[in-house]
Enzyme design. Structure first.
Site, short mmCIF file in Angstrom:
data_model
loop_
_atom_site.label_atom_id
_atom_site.label_comp_id
_atom_site.label_asym_id
_atom_site.label_seq_id
_atom_site.Cartn_x
_atom_site.Cartn_y
_atom_site.Cartn_z
N TYR A 1 0.83 -1.20 0.00
CA TYR A 1 0.00 0.00 0.00
C TYR A 1 0.87 1.27 0.00
CZ TYR A 1 -4.38 -2.41 1.48
OH TYR A 1 -5.51 -3.18 1.57
N GLY A 2 2.05 1.17 0.58
CA GLY A 2 2.84 2.36 0.95
C GLY A 2 3.24 3.27 -0.18
N CYS B 1 -1.09 -1.64 10.36
CA CYS B 1 -0.39 -1.12 9.18
C CYS B 1 -0.22 0.37 9.40
CB CYS B 1 -1.24 -1.38 7.94
SG CYS B 1 -0.60 -0.62 6.43
N ASN B 2 1.02 0.82 9.37
CA ASN B 2 1.28 2.23 9.61
C ASN B 2 0.67 3.11 8.52
OD1 ASN B 2 3.51 2.87 11.88
ND2 ASN B 2 3.77 0.82 11.10
N THR B 3 0.75 2.64 7.27
CA THR B 3 0.24 3.44 6.16
C THR B 3 -1.26 3.70 6.32
OG1 THR B 3 1.93 2.48 4.73
CG2 THR B 3 0.09 3.55 3.64
N GLU C 1 9.80 -8.77 2.39
CA GLU C 1 8.90 -9.75 1.74
C GLU C 1 9.71 -10.85 1.05
OE1 GLU C 1 5.36 -9.89 1.08
OE2 GLU C 1 4.83 -8.25 2.43
N THR D 1 5.10 -1.89 9.72
CA THR D 1 5.06 -3.18 10.43
C THR D 1 6.03 -4.22 9.89
OG1 THR D 1 3.09 -3.69 9.13
CG2 THR D 1 2.74 -3.01 11.41
#
Lengths: 276, 276
Positions: B47-48, B78-80, B157, B190
């Site tokens: 997402y970021g 999720c920080n975003t 990832e 995260t």
């Protein structure tokens, strides 16, 4: 009249993101009269590390979207989708569809002298084994060495070309390929042509790098001729229309497009692709 | 009876992918009686580097999905999403929702001695300026240095932790931060706790690294207590249920989950999140 309308219809080109614009660039150069509609699935990029089922589901939505634009042909400008979903997508529509894998495989089979070819791509493309299958259909005795380079896409997306991280990544993924005897290397992901010079200088001048984008544009031309769909009638002073669509907001898309294309991209329309 | 049922209801936790499992780990350790439902949007990760509108649209779908699981609280792991969508998501549902940004900001504001704090995260998180806003709500005179590290997510990832590419990326993104006077650094994504040791050894032992995941688990506990929703009644021999869902096929998810969690994840259910 009917047939003229079809010739004037646009060609649909799509990719998981912006990498497919390297294919658009080749089409613009080799078929300068054709109108184009491009869709980049920037909201869901990357595809290469995702599952076959997900890639097929996403691609079907995109083909349905392109059909609403009355395209006369579809180019899958994404190696991952071409490798995994081409046959399935052909069953979904009567519009002729070509991918980038077969053209790339063909040219590699033609140019290799020692019959040792390397292919680099996403995890999904390499795992599919489709490049090896197609290359060996041309010459069954060609040896194929394949390597997934999953970080190359995010590196290119970040614009990291002349960068130490990219140097380390190239060495990490390609050192075995360099030590092997291959004389030809397929850049089997539409993002990779942007690393062309870096890969060329790492692998050495004697290695022939194959960019399937160029060969795909030529195959598209041949397909249009066969189907009598080529837009040959250039009207005086008329320039073709190029329409760009993306599933995420256009800011990053626009910057990338303008760095890749010989054309100024001013407008990108946002599409909620999940609705197709 | 009604209130007991609610206490027994699961907590919903979600992330763009697998990074949020670092928050799940902290919840399992700090709230060992709670049942959990986790959703990772692995088909659309990351997402970021995507737009605010897309992130909000995706998050709303996930909240709607979690509601079908009758969760008693939602944690945005999720920080975003926490940085960009928390307020909007709170308007979508009556279920209490917490994010990871505020807890992380709070602990950083508490531990810094020289009032100079660094924050690293995705492009979207850093651009939002939300960490700086929250930190300065605690102490307005704290100086905040923020840096987006977009390659850290793909590196994690890919499982690249002890790797030369990761070393180069850490040096590339953090050399300015290292030369600055910060005494505290928030791991504002995260995925980043998985690079904890690498970042710690690069930045030096004197720098306090803040992992918002731990603080978020404590804030969740406090929230449940305040709302009288904590599942305190541990039934003899009964272990909590942990249910995992993802939007892509579970293969990679499972491997990652089992490397992060103190719990063996055997089953992950695939969800077509676009339908919510």
């Amino acid at each position: 009249m009917d047939i003229d309308y079809r010739k004037d219809a646009p060609i649909g080109v799509f990719d998981s993101g912006v990498g497919g614009l390297t294919v658009v660039r080749e089409i613009m150069q080799n078929l300068p009269n054709e109108n184009l509609v491009y869709f980049g699935d920037t909201a869901r990029v990357p595809y290469g590390s995702k599952s076959v089922d997900t890639i097929i589901r996403f691609s079907k939505q995109i083909v349905r979207f392109l059909q609403t634009k009355n395209v006369k042909a579809i180019v899958i400008a994404c190696n991952t989708v071409s490798a995994l979903a081409l046959d399935i997508l052909r069953k979904e529509t009567e519009i002729p569809i070509i991918g980038v894998v077969k053209p790339g495989a063909k040219v590699a089979a033609e140019v290799t002298k020692n019959k040792k070819v390397g292919i680099i791509g996403t995890e999904a493309t390499v795992k599919s084994g489709v490049y090896t299958k197609f290359i060996q259909q041309y010459h069954s005795d060609i040896e194929v060495l394949a390597k997934a380079c999953p970080l190359f896409v995010p590196l290119v997306e970040e614009g990291f070309v002349d960068n130490r991280i990219t140097s380390e990544a190239i060495d990490y993924y390609l050192h075995e390929m360099k030590q092997s005897e291959i004389d030809t290397l397929i850049l089997g992901c539409t993002h990779y042509p942007l690393l062309y010079n870096r890969v060329k200088s790492y692998m050495g001048e004697h290695i022939c790098l194959v960019n399937p984008a160029h060969e795909t544009a030529l195959e598209l031309k041949q397909l249009l001729q066969e189907k009598n769909l080529e837009n040959i009638q250039k009207k005086e002073g008329k320039i073709p229309t190029y329409d760009f669509y993306s599933s995420d907001a256009p800011v990053r898309f626009k910057a990338f497009a303008n760095s890749v294309l010989p054309y100024s991209v001013d407008w990108i329309e946002h599409i909620n692709i999940e609705e197709f």
